[in-house]
Design a protein around this motif. Structure first.
Motif, PDB file in Angstrom:
ATOM      1  N   GLN A 105       0.796  -1.088   0.193  1.00  0.00           N
ATOM      2  CA  GLN A 105      -0.191   0.084  -0.026  1.00  0.00           C
ATOM      3  C   GLN A 105       0.898   1.288  -0.068  1.00  0.00           C
ATOM      4  OE1 GLN A 105      -2.717   0.026   3.276  1.00  0.00           O
ATOM      5  NE2 GLN A 105      -4.332  -1.137   2.174  1.00  0.00           N
ATOM      6  N   VAL A 106       0.760   2.173  -0.946  1.00  0.00           N
ATOM      7  CA  VAL A 106       1.523   3.357  -1.138  1.00  0.00           C
ATOM      8  C   VAL A 106       0.429   4.449  -1.162  1.00  0.00           C
ATOM      9  CG1 VAL A 106       3.415   2.275  -2.277  1.00  0.00           C
ATOM     10  CG2 VAL A 106       1.405   3.141  -3.671  1.00  0.00           C
ATOM     11  N   GLU A 107       0.936   5.637  -0.936  1.00  0.00           N
ATOM     12  CA  GLU A 107       0.185   6.840  -0.920  1.00  0.00           C
ATOM     13  C   GLU A 107      -0.010   7.365  -2.251  1.00  0.00           C
ATOM     14  OE1 GLU A 107       1.700  10.022   1.534  1.00  0.00           O
ATOM     15  OE2 GLU A 107       1.832   8.743   3.371  1.00  0.00           O
ATOM     16  N   ASN A 108       0.924   7.322  -3.068  1.00  0.00           N
ATOM     17  CA  ASN A 108       0.817   7.517  -4.638  1.00  0.00           C
ATOM     18  C   ASN A 108       2.027   7.192  -5.350  1.00  0.00           C
ATOM     19  OD1 ASN A 108       2.834   9.337  -4.033  1.00  0.00           O
ATOM     20  ND2 ASN A 108       1.234  10.828  -2.924  1.00  0.00           N
ATOM     21  N   ARG A 109       2.140   7.334  -6.813  1.00  0.00           N
ATOM     22  CA  ARG A 109       3.254   6.799  -7.457  1.00  0.00           C
ATOM     23  C   ARG A 109       4.425   7.270  -6.999  1.00  0.00           C
ATOM     24  NH1 ARG A 109       3.383   2.417  -9.443  1.00  0.00           N
ATOM     25  NH2 ARG A 109       4.222   2.911 -11.208  1.00  0.00           N
ATOM     26  N   ALA A 110       4.652   8.525  -6.370  1.00  0.00           N
ATOM     27  CA  ALA A 110       5.849   8.908  -5.984  1.00  0.00           C
ATOM     28  C   ALA A 110       6.299   8.265  -4.571  1.00  0.00           C
ATOM     29  CB  ALA A 110       5.691  10.494  -5.485  1.00  0.00           C
ATOM     30  N   ASP A 111       5.338   7.928  -3.885  1.00  0.00           N
ATOM     31  CA  ASP A 111       5.619   7.134  -2.904  1.00  0.00           C
ATOM     32  C   ASP A 111       6.373   5.642  -3.146  1.00  0.00           C
ATOM     33  OD1 ASP A 111       5.880   6.317   0.052  1.00  0.00           O
ATOM     34  OD2 ASP A 111       3.711   5.517  -0.071  1.00  0.00           O
ATOM     35  N   ALA A 112       5.654   5.055  -4.062  1.00  0.00           N
ATOM     36  CA  ALA A 112       6.289   3.900  -4.965  1.00  0.00           C
ATOM     37  C   ALA A 112       7.603   3.974  -5.385  1.00  0.00           C
ATOM     38  CB  ALA A 112       5.216   3.327  -5.738  1.00  0.00           C
ATOM     39  N   ALA A 113       7.739   5.069  -5.933  1.00  0.00           N
ATOM     40  CA  ALA A 113       9.369   5.403  -6.330  1.00  0.00           C
ATOM     41  C   ALA A 113      10.244   5.410  -5.293  1.00  0.00           C
ATOM     42  CB  ALA A 113       9.363   6.576  -7.331  1.00  0.00           C
ATOM     43  N   GLN A 114       9.916   5.990  -4.333  1.00  0.00           N
ATOM     44  CA  GLN A 114      10.832   6.263  -3.033  1.00  0.00           C
ATOM     45  C   GLN A 114      10.927   5.122  -2.261  1.00  0.00           C
ATOM     46  OE1 GLN A 114       8.981   8.929  -0.075  1.00  0.00           O
ATOM     47  NE2 GLN A 114      10.773   8.777   1.277  1.00  0.00           N
ATOM     48  N   LEU A 115      10.076   4.034  -2.478  1.00  0.00           N
ATOM     49  CA  LEU A 115      10.240   2.605  -1.993  1.00  0.00           C
ATOM     50  C   LEU A 115      11.276   1.959  -2.725  1.00  0.00           C
ATOM     51  CD1 LEU A 115       9.595   0.822   0.297  1.00  0.00           C
ATOM     52  CD2 LEU A 115       7.644   0.095  -1.128  1.00  0.00           C
ATOM     53  N   VAL A 116      11.119   2.275  -3.954  1.00  0.00           N
ATOM     54  CA  VAL A 116      11.961   1.437  -4.867  1.00  0.00           C
ATOM     55  C   VAL A 116      13.669   2.030  -4.539  1.00  0.00           C
ATOM     56  CG1 VAL A 116      12.996   1.471  -7.369  1.00  0.00           C
ATOM     57  CG2 VAL A 116      10.376   1.052  -6.690  1.00  0.00           C
ATOM     58  N   GLU A 117      13.602   3.021  -4.395  1.00  0.00           N
ATOM     59  CA  GLU A 117      15.136   3.814  -3.916  1.00  0.00           C
ATOM     60  C   GLU A 117      15.550   3.272  -2.699  1.00  0.00           C
ATOM     61  OE1 GLU A 117      14.871   7.963  -4.076  1.00  0.00           O
ATOM     62  OE2 GLU A 117      14.279   8.067  -5.983  1.00  0.00           O
ATOM     63  N   SER A 118      14.542   3.043  -1.738  1.00  0.00           N
ATOM     64  CA  SER A 118      14.949   2.683  -0.757  1.00  0.00           C
ATOM     65  C   SER A 118      15.480   1.194  -0.537  1.00  0.00           C
ATOM     66  CB  SER A 118      13.685   2.520   0.317  1.00  0.00           C
ATOM     67  OG  SER A 118      14.243   1.912   1.830  1.00  0.00           O
ATOM     68  N   PHE A 119      14.903   0.076  -1.513  1.00  0.00           N
ATOM     69  CA  PHE A 119      15.143  -1.211  -1.851  1.00  0.00           C
ATOM     70  C   PHE A 119      16.598  -1.051  -2.410  1.00  0.00           C
ATOM     71  CE2 PHE A 119      10.521  -2.611  -1.988  1.00  0.00           C
ATOM     72  CZ  PHE A 119      10.537  -3.132  -0.682  1.00  0.00           C
ATOM     73  N   GLU A 120      16.740  -0.395  -3.369  1.00  0.00           N
ATOM     74  CA  GLU A 120      18.014  -0.395  -4.036  1.00  0.00           C
ATOM     75  C   GLU A 120      19.190   0.170  -3.308  1.00  0.00           C
ATOM     76  OE1 GLU A 120      18.249  -1.095  -7.172  1.00  0.00           O
ATOM     77  OE2 GLU A 120      16.456  -1.354  -8.171  1.00  0.00           O
ATOM     78  N   SER A 121      18.820   0.890  -2.348  1.00  0.00           N
ATOM     79  CA  SER A 121      19.842   1.405  -1.506  1.00  0.00           C
ATOM     80  C   SER A 121      20.356   0.419  -0.596  1.00  0.00           C
ATOM     81  CB  SER A 121      19.555   2.773  -0.594  1.00  0.00           C
ATOM     82  OG  SER A 121      18.535   2.152   0.218  1.00  0.00           O
ATOM     83  N   PHE A 122      19.608  -0.430  -0.360  1.00  0.00           N
ATOM     84  CA  PHE A 122      20.127  -1.546   0.443  1.00  0.00           C
ATOM     85  C   PHE A 122      20.689  -2.854  -0.399  1.00  0.00           C
ATOM     86  CE2 PHE A 122      17.866   0.441   3.700  1.00  0.00           C
ATOM     87  CZ  PHE A 122      18.691  -0.091   4.948  1.00  0.00           C
ATOM     88  N   GLY A 123      20.765  -2.625  -1.964  1.00  0.00           N
ATOM     89  CA  GLY A 123      21.327  -3.484  -2.778  1.00  0.00           C
ATOM     90  C   GLY A 123      20.391  -4.506  -3.166  1.00  0.00           C
ATOM     91  N   LEU A 124      19.014  -4.272  -2.783  1.00  0.00           N
ATOM     92  CA  LEU A 124      18.023  -5.250  -3.145  1.00  0.00           C
ATOM     93  C   LEU A 124      17.524  -4.821  -4.758  1.00  0.00           C
ATOM     94  CD1 LEU A 124      16.301  -5.374   0.086  1.00  0.00           C
ATOM     95  CD2 LEU A 124      18.130  -6.689  -0.528  1.00  0.00           C
ATOM     96  N   LYS A 125      17.787  -5.592  -5.459  1.00  0.00           N
ATOM     97  CA  LYS A 125      17.128  -5.307  -6.970  1.00  0.00           C
ATOM     98  C   LYS A 125      15.699  -5.237  -7.147  1.00  0.00           C
ATOM     99  CE  LYS A 125      19.794  -8.607  -8.804  1.00  0.00           C
ATOM    100  NZ  LYS A 125      20.315  -9.613  -9.769  1.00  0.00           N
ATOM    101  N   THR A 126      15.183  -4.126  -7.756  1.00  0.00           N
ATOM    102  CA  THR A 126      13.809  -4.099  -7.575  1.00  0.00           C
ATOM    103  C   THR A 126      13.167  -3.849  -8.987  1.00  0.00           C
ATOM    104  OG1 THR A 126      14.082  -3.364  -5.256  1.00  0.00           O
ATOM    105  CG2 THR A 126      11.831  -2.961  -6.771  1.00  0.00           C
ATOM    106  N   LEU A 127      12.101  -4.429  -9.278  1.00  0.00           N
ATOM    107  CA  LEU A 127      11.511  -4.266 -10.445  1.00  0.00           C
ATOM    108  C   LEU A 127      10.097  -3.730 -10.290  1.00  0.00           C
ATOM    109  CD1 LEU A 127      11.515  -4.538 -13.812  1.00  0.00           C
ATOM    110  CD2 LEU A 127      11.072  -6.823 -13.594  1.00  0.00           C
ATOM    111  N   ASP A 128       9.868  -2.771 -10.922  1.00  0.00           N
ATOM    112  CA  ASP A 128       8.218  -2.077 -10.552  1.00  0.00           C
ATOM    113  C   ASP A 128       7.396  -2.841 -11.556  1.00  0.00           C
ATOM    114  OD1 ASP A 128       5.919  -0.780 -10.262  1.00  0.00           O
ATOM    115  OD2 ASP A 128       6.860   1.167  -9.903  1.00  0.00           O
ATOM    116  N   LEU A 129       6.337  -3.937 -11.128  1.00  0.00           N
ATOM    117  CA  LEU A 129       5.539  -4.335 -11.968  1.00  0.00           C
ATOM    118  C   LEU A 129       4.138  -3.794 -11.976  1.00  0.00           C
ATOM    119  CD1 LEU A 129       6.918  -8.002 -11.121  1.00  0.00           C
ATOM    120  CD2 LEU A 129       7.333  -6.802 -13.149  1.00  0.00           C
ATOM    121  N   THR A 130       3.761  -2.837 -11.492  1.00  0.00           N
ATOM    122  CA  THR A 130       2.578  -2.280 -11.200  1.00  0.00           C
ATOM    123  C   THR A 130       1.735  -2.073 -12.470  1.00  0.00           C
ATOM    124  OG1 THR A 130       3.442  -0.864  -9.218  1.00  0.00           O
ATOM    125  CG2 THR A 130       1.152  -0.424  -9.994  1.00  0.00           C
TER     126      THR A 130
END
Length: 503
Positions: free
Chosen positions: A374-399
């Motif tokens: 659950q996210v607030e909006n698409r910007a929140d989703a993008a921020q979550l991707v950045e958070s995953f990537e910063s920990f070295g977790l490869k992330t693919l947005d499939l929304t």
């Protein structure tokens, strides 16, 4: 050239079968959009659609001798029911040609209103061609679903009601477009009396025949149309409706399936009524228009034009509504296949709610997680991707990936040769932020999760299925974990389905 539409609409005969439907404020949507949004409730007609207005007016205007010979129409939906009901009220016979693929529930609805159903062809075009042939052979009057001045005038009575019911300034009226009869009638009336009101059509992205036609300056025939909003799935708009839309329609907004599902949910939350996809298009269009233009403190009207919803579609609608509102994002996240990785993943999530979590052990070095958040909006989703990537977790947005949303989310898993010493348990826990983190934090760091499935079902309690690799000599610690966790659980290790598909 048809006579003046204002006169036709004022003289239209619709109220023998139709009611003047309410114009209701949608309070929740209005607050969210920061505009007043009113809903014209055509879903409340006896056949749950506006279609009976135009169909009845067409038949009521016929000379008595033609009416007595009977009428015929081609339709698998709302128009068919309108024609059948109107013909029954006028004391004549109605023949409805439907494709052989028409669901039995729609056939029964037409027959219940006195219509004689003729099944012919695989598609609407086949049924339409055959209906025209029978009309000539049997001397029947063909009642077109949209491209007829009397049908258009009947639908135009909705515009007459709107202006009578709301006499203050109106910024725009939003109307779904299939063949164009509904918006043509409403616009012909509204633009004659209140030309400052914008008339805005709404079409699905995959059934946008009017948009394409207005853009090309001539009627365009689509090679194929999407069927989700089946009430507007028209390959080519009418000649007369195209002429009127060229003259009176200010703009057309196109929306996707997820937007339509979100609008169905919005309608339910404001009215506790469920409209069909075509019936929600105008609401989806109004929302998109507000987002695109940024207008505030204006009065908008959306015509909720139909409620003939198939019950078995509701699961799909509920699944996609959150995506349409941009309140859910779907990711594929790759984490190291080692203890502690899932906890790091949960740290990235923060206090966001999970809506889905699918995982099955498949590789000795990397774990691929399918997750909905659950996210607030698409910007929140993008921020979550950045958070995953910063920990070295490869992330693919499939929304926005249709394959994922329709199929892959239900196919994650299977048997795994790596799932040694696996225990399978179901858990039930309070649906609140932090519940998953409590589960992960309570388990031994030496145990490995080999399978995980969770989907938010909108209830007070969440349900997860977990496969845990626990060494045999640590079974007493596992039992202690179960008892101290505080969540209800079920041992599924002897479930035959587990041994067939997962073990």
């Amino acid at each position: 050239m048809p006579s003046d539409y204002l006169e036709r609409i004022l003289n239209a005969r619709v109220y023998d079968v139709a009611q003047e439907t309410p114009l209701e404020l949608a309070p929740n949507l209005s607050r969210r959009l920061q505009n007043q949004l009113f809903l014209k409730r055509e879903d409340m007609q006896s056949v749950f659609s506006f279609k009976l207005r135009g169909a009845y007016n067409k038949m009521a205007q016929l000379p008595p001798d033609l009416l007595a010979q009977g009428v015929i129409a081609a339709s698998a939906g709302n128009h068919a029911q309108g024609v059948a009901l109107g013909a029954h009220r006028l004391g004549t016979r109605a023949y409805i040609v439907m494709p052989v693929t028409t669901p039995q529930v729609k056939i029964n609805a037409v027959q219940a209103r006195g219509g004689a159903v003729i099944l012919h062809g695989e598609t609407y075009d086949d049924a339409y061609t055959y209906a025209c042939q029978l009309a000539t052979e049997k001397g029947l009057t063909f009642v077109h679903p949209f491209d007829d001045p009397d049908v258009i005038a009947g639908q135009g009575t909705i515009g007459m009601e709107i202006l009578r019911q709301y006499q203050k300034p109106i910024h725009a009226i939003f109307v779904a477009i299939g063949g164009g009869g509904l918006i043509s009638g409403i616009a012909a009336y509204v633009k004659r009396l209140r030309p400052e009101i914008k008339m805005i059509g709404v079409e699905p992205l995959d059934s946008d025949a009017m948009y394409q036609s207005l853009k090309a300056g001539e009627r365009v025939r689509l090679p194929q149309v999407g069927l989700f909003a089946d009430g507007v799935a028209v390959r080519q708009v009418g000649a007369e409706t195209f002429r009127l839309c060229q003259q009176y329609v200010d703009d057309i907004v196109r929306v996707g399936t997820d937007d339509t599902c979100a609008a169905i949910k919005d309608m339910f939350e404001d009215t506790r009524s469920i409209v069909e996809p075509a019936g929600a298009l105008a609401i989806a269009g109004a929302k998109a228009y507000v987002e695109q233009t940024g207008i505030e403190h204006q009065t908008l009207i959306a015509v909720a034009c139909g409620a003939n919803m198939n019950f078995d579609r509701l699961r799909f609608v509920a699944e996609r509504a959150e995506l349409g509102e941009q309140r859910e994002a779907i990711f594929a996240v790759t984490i190291p296949e080692k203890p502690g990785s899932l906890r790091q993943f949960c740290d990235c999530l923060g206090k966001r709610n999970l809506t889905e979590f699918n995982y099955r052990i498949a590789d000795q070095t990397e774990a691929h997680i399918f997750v909905g958040v659950q996210v607030e909006n698409r910007a929140d989703a993008a921020q979550l991707v950045e958070s995953f990537e910063s920990f070295g977790l490869k992330t693919l947005d499939l929304t926005d990936d249709e394959l994922t949303k329709l199929h892959l989310r239900h196919m994650v898993g299977g048997k795994s040769p790596l799932a040694h010493h696996e225990l399978l348990y179901r858990f039930e826990f309070p649906e609140r932020p932090g519940a998953l983190m409590k589960f992960v934090a309570s388990m031994s760091p030496d145990w490995n999760i080999s399978l995980f499935h969770y989907r938010n079902n909108g209830s007070d309690y969440g349900r997860i299925l977990v496969g845990m690799q626990v060494p045999p000599h640590e079974m007493s610690q596992w039992q202690a974990f179960l008892e101290t966790l505080g969540y209800r659980y079920w041992d599924e290790n002897h479930n035959p389905a587990y041994h067939l598909f997962l073990a």
